[in-house]
Scaffold this motif. Sequence first.
Motif, PDB file in Angstrom:
ATOM      1  N   THR A 100     -42.163  27.335 -51.963  1.00  0.00           N
ATOM      2  CA  THR A 100     -41.897  28.388 -50.974  1.00  0.00           C
ATOM      3  C   THR A 100     -43.200  28.898 -50.378  1.00  0.00           C
ATOM      4  N   MET A 101     -44.208  29.000 -51.223  1.00  0.00           N
ATOM      5  CA  MET A 101     -45.521  29.461 -50.766  1.00  0.00           C
ATOM      6  C   MET A 101     -46.079  28.526 -49.697  1.00  0.00           C
ATOM      7  N   TYR A 102     -45.994  27.228 -49.955  1.00  0.00           N
ATOM      8  CA  TYR A 102     -46.542  26.271 -48.994  1.00  0.00           C
ATOM      9  C   TYR A 102     -45.649  26.090 -47.778  1.00  0.00           C
ATOM     10  N   GLY A 103     -44.364  26.279 -47.936  1.00  0.00           N
ATOM     11  CA  GLY A 103     -43.471  26.264 -46.781  1.00  0.00           C
ATOM     12  C   GLY A 103     -43.793  27.392 -45.821  1.00  0.00           C
ATOM     13  N   ALA A 104     -44.087  28.577 -46.379  1.00  0.00           N
ATOM     14  CA  ALA A 104     -44.439  29.730 -45.544  1.00  0.00           C
ATOM     15  C   ALA A 104     -45.752  29.500 -44.804  1.00  0.00           C
ATOM     16  N   ILE A 105     -46.710  28.823 -45.455  1.00  0.00           N
ATOM     17  CA  ILE A 105     -47.986  28.520 -44.798  1.00  0.00           C
ATOM     18  C   ILE A 105     -47.764  27.581 -43.612  1.00  0.00           C
ATOM     19  N   ILE A 106     -46.926  26.562 -43.794  1.00  0.00           N
ATOM     20  CA  ILE A 106     -46.637  25.615 -42.707  1.00  0.00           C
ATOM     21  C   ILE A 106     -45.989  26.334 -41.528  1.00  0.00           C
ATOM     22  N   VAL A 107     -45.032  27.219 -41.819  1.00  0.00           N
ATOM     23  CA  VAL A 107     -44.368  27.979 -40.750  1.00  0.00           C
ATOM     24  C   VAL A 107     -45.391  28.824 -39.991  1.00  0.00           C
ATOM     25  N   PRO A 266     -70.027  32.916 -22.265  1.00  0.00           N
ATOM     26  CA  PRO A 266     -68.744  33.604 -22.105  1.00  0.00           C
ATOM     27  C   PRO A 266     -67.606  32.819 -22.766  1.00  0.00           C
ATOM     28  N   VAL A 267     -66.736  33.524 -23.472  1.00  0.00           N
ATOM     29  CA  VAL A 267     -65.584  32.902 -24.117  1.00  0.00           C
ATOM     30  C   VAL A 267     -64.377  33.075 -23.203  1.00  0.00           C
ATOM     31  N   SER A 268     -63.868  31.965 -22.671  1.00  0.00           N
ATOM     32  CA  SER A 268     -62.770  32.011 -21.709  1.00  0.00           C
ATOM     33  C   SER A 268     -61.417  32.019 -22.409  1.00  0.00           C
ATOM     34  N   THR A 269     -60.384  32.245 -21.621  1.00  0.00           N
ATOM     35  CA  THR A 269     -59.025  32.190 -22.149  1.00  0.00           C
ATOM     36  C   THR A 269     -58.710  30.802 -22.704  1.00  0.00           C
ATOM     37  N   ALA A 270     -59.165  29.765 -22.005  1.00  0.00           N
ATOM     38  CA  ALA A 270     -58.947  28.389 -22.471  1.00  0.00           C
ATOM     39  C   ALA A 270     -59.656  28.144 -23.801  1.00  0.00           C
ATOM     40  N   ASP A 271     -60.874  28.714 -23.953  1.00  0.00           N
ATOM     41  CA  ASP A 271     -61.605  28.572 -25.215  1.00  0.00           C
ATOM     42  C   ASP A 271     -60.823  29.198 -26.361  1.00  0.00           C
ATOM     43  N   LEU A 272     -60.326  30.408 -26.125  1.00  0.00           N
ATOM     44  CA  LEU A 272     -59.567  31.100 -27.162  1.00  0.00           C
ATOM     45  C   LEU A 272     -58.333  30.305 -27.561  1.00  0.00           C
ATOM     46  N   LYS A 273     -57.623  29.795 -26.574  1.00  0.00           N
ATOM     47  CA  LYS A 273     -56.399  29.037 -26.862  1.00  0.00           C
ATOM     48  C   LYS A 273     -56.712  27.833 -27.735  1.00  0.00           C
ATOM     49  N   LYS A 274     -57.778  27.109 -27.400  1.00  0.00           N
ATOM     50  CA  LYS A 274     -58.129  25.929 -28.194  1.00  0.00           C
ATOM     51  C   LYS A 274     -58.643  26.316 -29.580  1.00  0.00           C
ATOM     52  N   GLY A 275     -59.284  27.480 -29.666  1.00  0.00           N
ATOM     53  CA  GLY A 275     -59.725  27.968 -30.968  1.00  0.00           C
ATOM     54  C   GLY A 275     -58.549  28.313 -31.867  1.00  0.00           C
ATOM     55  N   TYR A 276     -57.551  29.002 -31.305  1.00  0.00           N
ATOM     56  CA  TYR A 276     -56.352  29.340 -32.080  1.00  0.00           C
ATOM     57  C   TYR A 276     -55.591  28.082 -32.499  1.00  0.00           C
ATOM     58  N   ARG A 277     -55.535  27.112 -31.614  1.00  0.00           N
ATOM     59  CA  ARG A 277     -54.815  25.867 -31.935  1.00  0.00           C
ATOM     60  C   ARG A 277     -55.496  25.122 -33.084  1.00  0.00           C
ATOM     61  N   ALA A 278     -56.823  25.103 -33.081  1.00  0.00           N
ATOM     62  CA  ALA A 278     -57.545  24.431 -34.167  1.00  0.00           C
ATOM     63  C   ALA A 278     -57.254  25.115 -35.498  1.00  0.00           C
ATOM     64  N   GLU A 279     -57.236  26.450 -35.486  1.00  0.00           N
ATOM     65  CA  GLU A 279     -56.908  27.173 -36.714  1.00  0.00           C
ATOM     66  C   GLU A 279     -55.466  26.897 -37.129  1.00  0.00           C
ATOM     67  N   ALA A 280     -54.569  26.798 -36.156  1.00  0.00           N
ATOM     68  CA  ALA A 280     -53.160  26.514 -36.462  1.00  0.00           C
ATOM     69  C   ALA A 280     -53.024  25.154 -37.150  1.00  0.00           C
ATOM     70  N   LEU A 281     -53.736  24.154 -36.631  1.00  0.00           N
ATOM     71  CA  LEU A 281     -53.697  22.826 -37.252  1.00  0.00           C
ATOM     72  C   LEU A 281     -54.242  22.887 -38.673  1.00  0.00           C
ATOM     73  N   ALA A 282     -55.310  23.652 -38.864  1.00  0.00           N
ATOM     74  CA  ALA A 282     -55.898  23.790 -40.194  1.00  0.00           C
ATOM     75  C   ALA A 282     -54.917  24.450 -41.163  1.00  0.00           C
ATOM     76  N   VAL A 283     -54.198  25.460 -40.683  1.00  0.00           N
ATOM     77  CA  VAL A 283     -53.211  26.147 -41.526  1.00  0.00           C
ATOM     78  C   VAL A 283     -52.080  25.192 -41.910  1.00  0.00           C
ATOM     79  N   MET A 284     -51.593  24.427 -40.930  1.00  0.00           N
ATOM     80  CA  MET A 284     -50.510  23.473 -41.221  1.00  0.00           C
ATOM     81  C   MET A 284     -50.967  22.413 -42.231  1.00  0.00           C
ATOM     82  N   LEU A 285     -52.187  21.904 -42.059  1.00  0.00           N
ATOM     83  CA  LEU A 285     -52.708  20.928 -43.012  1.00  0.00           C
ATOM     84  C   LEU A 285     -52.871  21.547 -44.395  1.00  0.00           C
ATOM     85  N   GLY A 286     -53.232  22.834 -44.428  1.00  0.00           N
ATOM     86  CA  GLY A 286     -53.327  23.529 -45.704  1.00  0.00           C
ATOM     87  C   GLY A 286     -51.989  23.556 -46.428  1.00  0.00           C
TER      88      GLY A 286
END
Length: 445
Positions: A100-107, A266-286
Amino acid sequence: MLKKVNTARESKAAMLGLQHLLAMYSGAILVPLLIGGALHFNSSQMTYLVSIDIFMCGLATLLQLLKNRMFGIGLPVVLGCAVQAVAPLQMIGQHFTIGTMYGAIIVAGIFVFAIAGVFAKIRRLFPPLVTGTVITVIGLTLIPIAFLNLGGGDVTAKNFGSPVNLGVGALTIVVILACNIWGRGFIRQIAVLIGLLAGSLAAGLAGMVSVRPVLEASWFHFPQPFYFGMPHFELSSSLTMVMIALVSMVESTGVFFALGDLLNRPVSTADLKKGYRAEALAVMLGGIFNTFPYTTYSQNVGLVQLSGIKTRRPVFYAAGFLMLLGLLPKVGALATMIPVPVIGGAMVVMFGMVAMQGVRMLGQVDFRNNKNILIAAVSIGLGLGVTVQPAIFQALPKTAQLMLSNGIVMASVTAVILNLLLKPEEETVTAAPTASEIEQPVSHN
């Protein structure tokens, strides 16, 4: 000749990468130790958890460094386990199952990836007043952790705050300061690494260093999907981890802007989006490889500022070292030999640098405007207040406690809301005339 220059440059980058690794290593291994201990993992399970977690820290960092059209912010950031996830993951694992712990991380990872574009568009909510306040609070709220480590890491231990602990921690600080004051060039850039080595040497002479972790570690491990079993998906657990993911996104936003300011990029909106996506992939892999959610580590911002090296090359080395150490637990265990007070001494310097980076960002704000003063004062006050006294929310539901007792989240939300409500930019302040303006001769035309 050119080959020698390139070899020397790569050697320096590798040492700087090692410095980044050591700066975040204690925080990275703390999360698996805390969660594995709470869930009563045996020694083999704990060995897997720690070593593969280190491997995933390197992979998560690599995802952020490899900037492309879909993910990766391309800043010199280092990712590690989200410390704020410790309590909720312990609670989920104890009340439900490890699956359940790892299922919640994937979600949570899927959720972050889905909202990355929307969350990135609210960057207008983070002017220098807000980001400077948040970064200042990040540094100030981390300093108590540094002092906890400086004393020995466990307030219940008999030797907490002992002269030996304080001595090796203080020596680490002194060496870092000395390298920055009298050192030149590369010596100044690796001041933290030299401080850690000097502190560890002194601690070794005092009998504080043990080789047992190295002797007990295995030679090789490889990541295995669903090592502890298949994931289970439960609504309340998933919602809890989604909220923790939002907390991490707020913290990462502040770190992204701090690095952007430090690098004059300068950190653009596109930069932020790609930064969040990279973290999301890392969380899912975790979740898939049964480790943890990953987020951008703020302590490495202080290291970037302290070393003066603002390129990604050293962080590429740090990512590679992390992945190598994760595959070779016996080699990785060498870093665990650094005593906690020594790491605490280095943390005092680095976390203080993070706070001062926030103060520097606040220097762009016009504090002749009382609304700006009010926003910063209340936000910093609440952020530090809940950090010092988290028990003030003990009568509230657990979910509310998780959100409100996080000083960084409290300061971030307060600063954003007050900035929207008070709109300080709409109130202009008439500056007093300068001396040159007063003395300017009057025209007689």
